[in-house]
Scaffold this motif. Sequence first.
Motif, PDB file in Angstrom:
ATOM      1  N   PHE A   1      65.462 -31.728  55.283  1.00 41.54           N
ATOM      2  CA  PHE A   1      66.301 -31.586  54.102  1.00 41.54           C
ATOM      3  C   PHE A   1      67.587 -30.855  54.463  1.00 41.54           C
ATOM      4  N   ALA A   2      68.591 -31.017  53.628  1.00 39.68           N
ATOM      5  CA  ALA A   2      69.860 -30.296  53.783  1.00 39.68           C
ATOM      6  C   ALA A   2      70.468 -30.108  52.394  1.00 39.68           C
TER       7      ALA A   2
ATOM      8  N   LEU B   1      66.980 -23.098  58.331  1.00 35.42           N
ATOM      9  CA  LEU B   1      68.209 -22.481  58.828  1.00 35.42           C
ATOM     10  C   LEU B   1      69.189 -22.329  57.678  1.00 35.42           C
ATOM     11  N   THR B   2      69.722 -21.141  57.521  1.00 35.71           N
ATOM     12  CA  THR B   2      70.766 -20.886  56.537  1.00 35.71           C
ATOM     13  C   THR B   2      72.017 -20.421  57.286  1.00 35.71           C
ATOM     14  N   GLN B   3      73.122 -21.105  57.047  1.00 35.07           N
ATOM     15  CA  GLN B   3      74.360 -20.842  57.789  1.00 35.07           C
ATOM     16  C   GLN B   3      75.533 -20.739  56.815  1.00 35.07           C
TER      17      GLN B   3
ATOM     18  N   ASP C   1      68.681 -16.969  48.067  1.00 29.44           N
ATOM     19  CA  ASP C   1      67.564 -16.033  48.109  1.00 29.44           C
ATOM     20  C   ASP C   1      66.804 -16.263  49.407  1.00 29.44           C
ATOM     21  N   GLY C   2      67.092 -15.435  50.415  1.00 27.46           N
ATOM     22  CA  GLY C   2      66.504 -15.662  51.730  1.00 27.46           C
ATOM     23  C   GLY C   2      67.081 -16.926  52.345  1.00 27.46           C
ATOM     24  N   THR C   3      66.221 -17.907  52.613  1.00 30.63           N
ATOM     25  CA  THR C   3      66.691 -19.198  53.135  1.00 30.63           C
ATOM     26  C   THR C   3      66.653 -20.279  52.057  1.00 30.63           C
TER      27      THR C   3
ATOM     28  N   ARG D   1      70.793 -17.321  59.626  1.00 34.34           N
ATOM     29  CA  ARG D   1      69.412 -16.866  59.581  1.00 34.34           C
ATOM     30  C   ARG D   1      68.484 -18.041  59.838  1.00 34.34           C
ATOM     31  N   VAL D   2      67.487 -17.822  60.695  1.00 31.13           N
ATOM     32  CA  VAL D   2      66.519 -18.854  61.045  1.00 31.13           C
ATOM     33  C   VAL D   2      65.128 -18.347  60.708  1.00 31.13           C
TER      34      VAL D   2
END
Length: 759
Positions: free
Chosen positions: A424-425, A362-364, A60-62, A309-310
């Motif tokens: 976090f990751a 960041l979502t990759q 959901d988004g990032t 997305r950043v």
Amino acid sequence: MTRFAYPNSALIWGSLALFTLLCLPPALAQQAPAADTTRHQTLSEVTVTGAATHFAAPVDGTTITAGRRNELITPRDVNANLVQNNMRQVMARIPGLMVWENDGSGQQINVATRGLSPNRSWEFNTRQNGYDMSADAFGYPEAYYNPPMEAVERIQLLRGGAGLQFGPQFGGLLNYELKRGARDKKIEFETSNTAGSNGLFNSYNAVGGTVGKVNYYAYYRHRQGDGWRPSNQFRVDDVHGNVHVALTERLTLNAELTYLTNRLQQPGGLTDAQFAQDSRQSTRERNWLSTPWLIPALTLDYKASERTRVNLKTFGLVASRNSVGFVAGLPAPDSVNRRTQQLAARQVDRDDYRNLGAELRLTQDVDLLGRTHTLATGLRAYRATTLRRQRGTGTTGSDYDLSLTGNGLFTNEFDFTTTNAAAFAELLLHLSPRLSVTPGLRYDYLRNTGRGYLGRTANGGENRVPDQQSQRNVLLYGLGAEFIVSPTTNLYANYSRAFRPVLFGDLVPPATADVIDPNLKDARGYTAEVGYRGNYKNWLRFDVGYFFLNYEDRIGTIRRPVPGGTVGQTQQFRTNLGRTQTHGLEAYAELDLIHSLTGNFNLPHLDLFAALSLLDARYGSLPVTTLTGTGTGTQIVESNLDGKVVENAPRQTLRTGLTFAHKGLSMTGQFSHVGKVYADANNTEEPTANAQTGAISAYQVADFSATWKLGQKGRYRLSGGINNVFDARYFTRRAGGYPGPGILPADGRTWFAGLGLTL
């Protein structure tokens, strides 16, 4: 050993049987997904058109939500008293929601789940549009500001492993996402005006739209009223504006500004005898609270590609908490000094908050072993400062006046700071077309400081306390899993570490003779949950799960002998004492009765919903002490809270209702049952004379609300309702201090009616 037993209640067990019959058989009967199913075929955010509550997409988004319990609430689709932020209605479909109902102004939202404390929602990580809005997210996480529900597009509640992405708090994430301007109009105007019981008047006015590459939205809300009890008047004004500018096809800049100003009169608490005599009476006439709140925020959203997305958020806070009042405990009368027959001077307390923070996310999407996975990472930097001034001698008047008299000085004054850096990751890893796992890590660096004085000497000098400092590194980890049972249902499970930072109140003793453990540490623990959720043929939605919450190193105070002191000499020692464990069942189901029987979606809706929680929250080994005797004959008697029920943790919570909807008309009748709770860890049954401890009885309350939309696209709106239809007299809280002390009654029967227009 932890116990898990409940009363033999036909109401509770009948509801549980209803969940079993309605949810499990039809969902399990569906076909399994095809072999080429990807993560985009799991539960989507919009599973049922017009649903008031639904589940988020796996990403959901990032934010990764896969493998953990989550709910999305759309206030505009709920028949509820949005004007006064009535959360037992707005969030009625959240199982186990505990609400402190003692603020008819609607400004103070006090909610919690899973047996945690509802105090200003401080067990949640509370946010607005993804950024912090509480006084200090780590040192003083109380949410004095809450947005008007009329301005909220959706409420995001993410539990379980939410702490890995958003920081500490055992409760999880509570995020209010505000409305944006219309995408298909250059300008759209909305107004809604509501009147109600006890002089209630609310006016919400908003304008928004899209001009070229600019989307904008702004609102002003004014609310005032006299309150259900005497000396309970309130006035609240909110202003908010947000502007989204598409700088390029991939880069968007968003600027926001929120400002709240309010003035709330506090009618004080009641003793049990006073409550039984007349729950509507007031014991305080001169107590006031004001919390001006300014939140600026700036966001950059960059879509580097379809797979990347950043998001960068920077935010601040300039706010205060100001109170003036007569705060002596009950049964002391409010205003008259018996010796002089004059009004007693009031106490003035003031906090000032100045915060600044930034979060980069960041979502990759990543291709690996023939499947697409999602990696979410983030960095956070945050600094908060609090200036706390307490116990100033105020005026003898009755109005809101923060002026100091006498020497014009505060008795206590402290400077607190919080510094936080975090990373976090999380990786949403698809092991097969039906099974995904989400491992995650979070690292937090925290530093809290406190310095100041506690009390004054005879000549007016400062009685300074040793400077306090707490610095630590915290590593959290967790693992979630999700298994697709059918195209619209899944099983989920997760385990996640959590912690509750040492708060400002823990760093400074309430009296000069008290001692703080120099090795005081954060409360830590973990949450685990497993559940089954989904929807069936657009007429059934459900989520049934079990959770376990282990809360270790809870901070408390014991009395002990003074090291090296004389016989009988003791001191209050604030330290880490022990743990609590909570486990329970959470179940939600909503069934469209007419459509499930006929399959004809042109017929009216008749939706039956129920949200049920059965929980058992107990103390483990937690030593406590009491004193007997006097002088050299004083003895410390030790006992243990092992097996005692945790405060504010009802064994049963059930909210159920029926909604009829056809064309523009929608009506909802709702019933709430909340079980008995205790106000103290000793599980005191008989109330004390000051009403601060004692049992809080179970209660039931019913509400009715309706909305009628007329004209093209519902341009005109009539709304109204009756809260507490049967005028039940009950209370949900015994306060040990402000805004009490004592019993804080919930409102009796009230009504509201409003007219809205959109142009």
